[in-house]
Design a protein around this motif. Structure first.
Motif, PDB file in Angstrom:
ATOM      1  N   GLY A  42       0.883  -0.987  -0.090  1.00 22.18           N
ATOM      2  CA  GLY A  42       0.131   0.047   0.000  1.00 22.18           C
ATOM      3  C   GLY A  42       0.898   1.464   0.113  1.00 22.18           C
ATOM      4  N   ASN A  45      -0.828   4.352  -1.852  1.00 22.28           N
ATOM      5  CA  ASN A  45      -1.642   5.287  -1.007  1.00 22.28           C
ATOM      6  C   ASN A  45      -1.375   6.476  -0.661  1.00 22.28           C
ATOM      7  OD1 ASN A  45      -3.770   3.072  -2.002  1.00 22.28           O
ATOM      8  ND2 ASN A  45      -3.354   2.051  -0.208  1.00 22.28           N
ATOM      9  N   ARG A  51       1.899   7.599  -7.583  1.00 24.81           N
ATOM     10  CA  ARG A  51       0.947   6.835  -7.869  1.00 24.81           C
ATOM     11  C   ARG A  51       0.316   7.149  -9.586  1.00 24.81           C
ATOM     12  NH1 ARG A  51      -5.136   6.607  -5.540  1.00 24.81           N
ATOM     13  NH2 ARG A  51      -5.932   5.281  -7.163  1.00 24.81           N
ATOM     14  N   ASP A 255     -10.890  11.404  -8.183  1.00 25.09           N
ATOM     15  CA  ASP A 255     -11.660  10.499  -7.754  1.00 25.09           C
ATOM     16  C   ASP A 255     -11.393   9.397  -8.978  1.00 25.09           C
ATOM     17  OD1 ASP A 255     -13.590   8.689  -7.230  1.00 25.09           O
ATOM     18  OD2 ASP A 255     -15.334   9.994  -7.621  1.00 25.09           O
ATOM     19  N   ASP A 257     -11.233   5.999  -7.898  1.00 22.38           N
ATOM     20  CA  ASP A 257     -11.480   4.770  -7.239  1.00 22.38           C
ATOM     21  C   ASP A 257     -10.292   4.038  -6.689  1.00 22.38           C
ATOM     22  OD1 ASP A 257     -14.314   4.862  -8.014  1.00 22.38           O
ATOM     23  OD2 ASP A 257     -13.962   4.162  -9.972  1.00 22.38           O
ATOM     24  N   ASP A 258     -10.142   2.863  -7.134  1.00 23.59           N
ATOM     25  CA  ASP A 258      -9.039   2.018  -6.531  1.00 23.59           C
ATOM     26  C   ASP A 258      -7.722   1.877  -7.461  1.00 23.59           C
ATOM     27  OD1 ASP A 258      -9.817   2.184  -3.940  1.00 23.59           O
ATOM     28  OD2 ASP A 258     -10.943   0.508  -4.169  1.00 23.59           O
ATOM     29  N   GLU A 259      -7.744   2.389  -8.683  1.00 16.52           N
ATOM     30  CA  GLU A 259      -6.982   2.066  -9.762  1.00 16.52           C
ATOM     31  C   GLU A 259      -5.496   2.290  -9.398  1.00 16.52           C
ATOM     32  OE1 GLU A 259      -6.368   2.877 -14.710  1.00 16.52           O
ATOM     33  OE2 GLU A 259      -8.004   4.176 -13.536  1.00 16.52           O
ATOM     34  N   MET A 260      -4.855   1.426  -9.707  1.00 15.12           N
ATOM     35  CA  MET A 260      -3.366   1.482  -9.277  1.00 15.12           C
ATOM     36  C   MET A 260      -2.571   0.893 -10.487  1.00 15.12           C
ATOM     37  SD  MET A 260      -2.443   2.335  -6.031  1.00 15.12           S
ATOM     38  CE  MET A 260      -3.450   2.664  -4.573  1.00 15.12           C
TER      39      MET A 260
END
Length: 270
Positions: A42, A45, A51, A255, A257-260
């Motif tokens: 993580g 994050n 990121r 915004d 989402d959780d795209e990585m």
């Protein structure tokens, strides 16, 4: 000898993909984007600059220039100078976005804000090629760009995220991270990361984190590749041509989402 603009663009992109260069009295910590275990645990994050730059590079290499531009701009909100330079290059070349040389100059002026040699040279190359009307428009457009993305606005944003995410993960144990063990699930069973590695102050303390970036980008490899024909820049030339403006630090977090990033290819520098 003068190099065609596409060579400058290619060299900058290549520079983003090179591994870190250690410099200074204290060696820089390992590039966390090269450590899949760190990423799985993580790390990104708490580092939206890295990121979003990684996501932008993946989109770019996949041919999705529109999303690449969007993610480079997201990274730019968190004081990421290489991403700001890529926004400039894409605008200058009309790469996935309408060509706009005046706006491109404003972004490259921003990327050169800290005096990084490669970006300063590109900034001066741009300026030499602009006509009078373009120069005037570049300075006008640059005020709004600096208000949102300049260091006065963007550094507090990345500092806030770094402190928030470290606090959320360690709580009252901050300062004793060497005693922490982070367990990362995996197909072969959980793996451990030493807290002193994951929470190295140079990744999380805003001042030290900035120094880490500076150690890599102050004189990047791209500077000697792509801007022949530009006279050596005087120290005074670091100063921006764009008038100083009041910063606008209050910008909503992207915004997405959780795209990585998938990190399937060679990672970027810090």
């Amino acid at each position: 000898m003068k190099y065609p603009q596409w060579m400058a663009h290619g060299a900058l992109l290549a520079g983003l993909l090179l591994s870190s260069i250690a410099s200074g009295a204290r060696p820089v910590p390992p590039d966390p984007t090269q450590d899949r275990l760190m990423i799985t645990a993580g790390f990104l994050n708490g580092h939206p600059d890295l990121r979003f730059r990684l996501l932008a590079l993946e989109k770019y290499k996949a041919g999705n220039r529109v999303d690449a531009m969007r993610f480079f701009q997201y990274a730019s909100q968190y004081a990421d100078k290489p991403s700001q330079a890529m926004v400039a290059e894409m605008l200058w070349n009309g790469d996935g976005t309408p060509k706009d040389r005046a706006l491109a100059y404003a972004w490259m002026d921003l990327a050169a804000e800290r005096g990084y040699a490669g970006f300063l040279e590109l900034r001066e190359r741009y300026w030499q090629q602009l006509n009078g009307d373009e120069r005037e428009r570049a300075l006008q457009k640059g005020e709004a760009i600096y208000a949102r993305y300049g260091d006065a606005a963007a550094k507090p944003r990345i500092a806030s995220v770094l402190r928030r995410e470290r606090r959320a993960a360690t709580g009252s144990r901050t300062g004793f991270t060497g005693n922490l063990r982070i367990l990362v699930p995996g197909a072969a069973g959980p793996q451990e990361i030493d807290g002193s590695k994951f929470y190295d102050d140079r990744y999380w303390d805003p001042t030290l984190y900035q120094a880490w970036h500076d150690s890599v980008w102050k004189k990047p490899r791209i500077a000697s590749v792509n801007v022949g024909g530009i006279e050596q820049i005087d120290k005074d030339a670091v100063t921006s041509r764009i008038p100083e403006v009041a910063p606008e630090p209050d910008v909503a977090e992207p915004d997405v989402d959780d795209e990585m990033p998938t990190l399937q290819d060679e990672p970027t520098r810090p």
